[in-house]
Design an enzyme around this catalytic site. Structure first.
Site, mmCIF file in Angstrom:
data_model
loop_
_atom_site.group_PDB
_atom_site.id
_atom_site.type_symbol
_atom_site.label_atom_id
_atom_site.label_comp_id
_atom_site.label_asym_id
_atom_site.label_seq_id
_atom_site.Cartn_x
_atom_site.Cartn_y
_atom_site.Cartn_z
ATOM 1 N N LYS A 60 48.893 53.682 103.880
ATOM 2 C CA LYS A 60 48.934 53.461 102.431
ATOM 3 C C LYS A 60 49.749 52.216 102.077
ATOM 4 O O LYS A 60 49.403 51.489 101.153
ATOM 5 C CB LYS A 60 49.488 54.713 101.744
ATOM 6 C CG LYS A 60 48.501 55.874 101.786
ATOM 7 C CD LYS A 60 49.134 57.229 101.554
ATOM 8 C CE LYS A 60 48.127 58.349 101.765
ATOM 9 N NZ LYS A 60 48.733 59.691 101.748
ATOM 10 N N GLN A 104 54.875 62.090 100.320
ATOM 11 C CA GLN A 104 53.995 62.496 101.404
ATOM 12 C C GLN A 104 54.127 63.989 101.667
ATOM 13 O O GLN A 104 55.223 64.505 101.839
ATOM 14 C CB GLN A 104 54.309 61.706 102.679
ATOM 15 C CG GLN A 104 53.375 62.017 103.834
ATOM 16 C CD GLN A 104 51.925 61.657 103.541
ATOM 17 O OE1 GLN A 104 51.642 60.595 103.005
ATOM 18 N NE2 GLN A 104 51.013 62.549 103.888
ATOM 19 N N ASP A 127 49.245 61.276 92.709
ATOM 20 C CA ASP A 127 48.400 62.342 93.264
ATOM 21 C C ASP A 127 47.725 63.175 92.181
ATOM 22 O O ASP A 127 46.809 63.947 92.467
ATOM 23 C CB ASP A 127 49.228 63.266 94.161
ATOM 24 C CG ASP A 127 49.352 62.743 95.583
ATOM 25 O OD1 ASP A 127 48.374 62.140 96.070
ATOM 26 O OD2 ASP A 127 50.403 62.930 96.198
#
Length: 293
Positions: A60, A104, A127
Site C-alpha cells: 500500500k 492494518q 476502510d
C-alpha cells in the site's frame, strides 16, 4: 442476463482492469490537488511484526508513492496497549496534514480493533468501517464506503453485468462485506437497485437461495463452500470471501463453479485489486473534502 447452459467455461471477470481504471482516476485527482498546493496523505498504522501484515503495508505504501500520496507510517510493537493505539489514532485524527488513516487488520489478540476504530475521525477512515460511516451507508449519505463492497459494485459495472432489478444473493453476513454490500446494492442507482437477499451458514438450506440468484456473491469466509450444485446455470458468481493459510489464499468459490456459471471472478485477481483501489479512492476523496473541493 444470458444463460450459458451450452458452454463449459464461464467468462472471467478480472479485477485488475477495474482497479487500473479507478487508480488512473485517483492519480488525476492527486495531480489536481498537488497543483493546488495540497499533498494528499494516507497514514498507515501497523501493530506488531506479522510478516503478512507488514507485506500488505509495504504494498500500500508503494501504491501510495506511485499515485503521489504522502504516506507517513506508525509501527507500534506487539506489546502496545489499547491506550497506545488510541493515542496514535487520536494524534492522526488531529493532524491536518493527514487525510486518510489505515489501521492494518488484524491487530494482536489483546487489542480491540473496533474500539480503536471509534477513536479515529470517521472522515479519515479509508476502510469505510467506522460506525459513523456504516450509518451513513445505511442512510444513503455521502461518506467513505467499505472497500470490498464498493469494489464489487465497480467490478460488476465495469464488466457490463446488469444489476438493477436482478436478484442478488449474498452468502455471508459479515460486517466488512455481506451486510454493507447488501445495503450498497439495494440503493437506487443504475449500478445497484437490485433485489438483495442475505443468507448465511446458519441457514440449513442456504443452497435453496443461492440456486435462484442472478448474481451470487460468496462472502462466508469458508474455503470451497460454493460448489457447482449451489449455482444457477448461467449466473454471475463473485468470490468475495477468502481465508489465508500463511500467504496462501483459500477462496469461498470452488474453481469448478466455472463449469456452471455464466461469468465468474478468477481465483486470484478478482475482488482483491478493486478493494485496494477503493481504499485509495476513499483517501483522495478525504483529501478533497479537507481541501474544500
Amino acid at each position: 442476463m444470458s444463460d450459458s447452459r451450452s458452454t463449459t467455461t464461464a467468462r472471467l471477470l478480472p479485477g485488475g482492469p477495474v482497479a487500473d481504471q479507478i487508480l488512473a482516476e485517483v492519480a488525476g485527482e492527486v495531480r489536481a490537488l498537488r497543483a493546488a498546493g495540497v499533498t494528499p496523505s494516507l497514514a498507515t498504522v501497523l501493530v506488531g511484526d506479522d510478516d503478512a501484515s507488514a507485506g500488505y503495508i509495504r504494498i500500500k505504501q508503494r501504491q501510495a508513492a506511485e499515485l503521489g500520496f504522502a504516506s507517513p507510517h506508525v509501527h507500534l510493537p506487539a506489546s502496545a496497549s489499547q491506550a497506545d493505539l488510541h493515542g496514535v489514532l487520536a494524534d492522526l485524527s488531529a493532524d491536518g496534514s493527514v487525510h486518510g488513516v489505515l489501521v492494518q487488520h488484524p491487530v494482536p489478540g489483546h487489542l480491540d480493533y473496533d474500539r480503536a476504530l471509534e477513536v479515529l475521525d470517521p472522515d479519515k477512515d479509508v476502510d469505510g468501517m467506522h460506525p459513523v460511516n456504516m450509518g451513513r451507508l445505511a442512510l444513503g449519505l455521502p461518506g467513505p464506503l467499505p472497500c470490498t463492497p464498493a469494489g464489487i459494485e465497480a467490478l460488476l459495472a465495469y464488466h457490463g453485468v446488469p444489476v438493477a432489478g436482478r436478484e442478488v444473493v449474498i452468502l455471508g453476513r459479515g460486517a466488512t462485506l455481506g451486510r454493507p454490500l447488501a445495503m450498497l446494492l439495494a440503493q437506487k442507482r443504475p449500478t445497484a437497485n437490485a433485489a438483495v437477499t442475505v443468507v448465511h451458514t446458519g441457514v440449513a438450506d442456504w443452497p435453496r437461495y443461492t440456486r435462484r440468484a442472478d448474481i451470487l456473491v460468496a462472502a462466508a469466509g469458508v474455503p470451497g463452500i460454493v460448489r457447482p450444485e449451489h449455482v444457477r446455470p448461467g449466473a454471475v458468481v463473485v468470490g468475495g470471501g477468502v481465508r489465508y493459510e500463511g500467504r496462501r489464499l483459500l477462496p469461498d468459490v470452488d474453481e469448478s463453479c466455472a463449469e456452471v456459471a455464466g461469468a465468474i471472478t478468477p481465483r486470484v485477481g478478482g475482488v482483491g485489486p478493486t478493494t485496494v483501489a477503493m481504499l485509495f479512492r476513499n483517501a483522495v476523496r478525504a483529501a478533497r473534502r479537507a481541501a474544500g473541493r
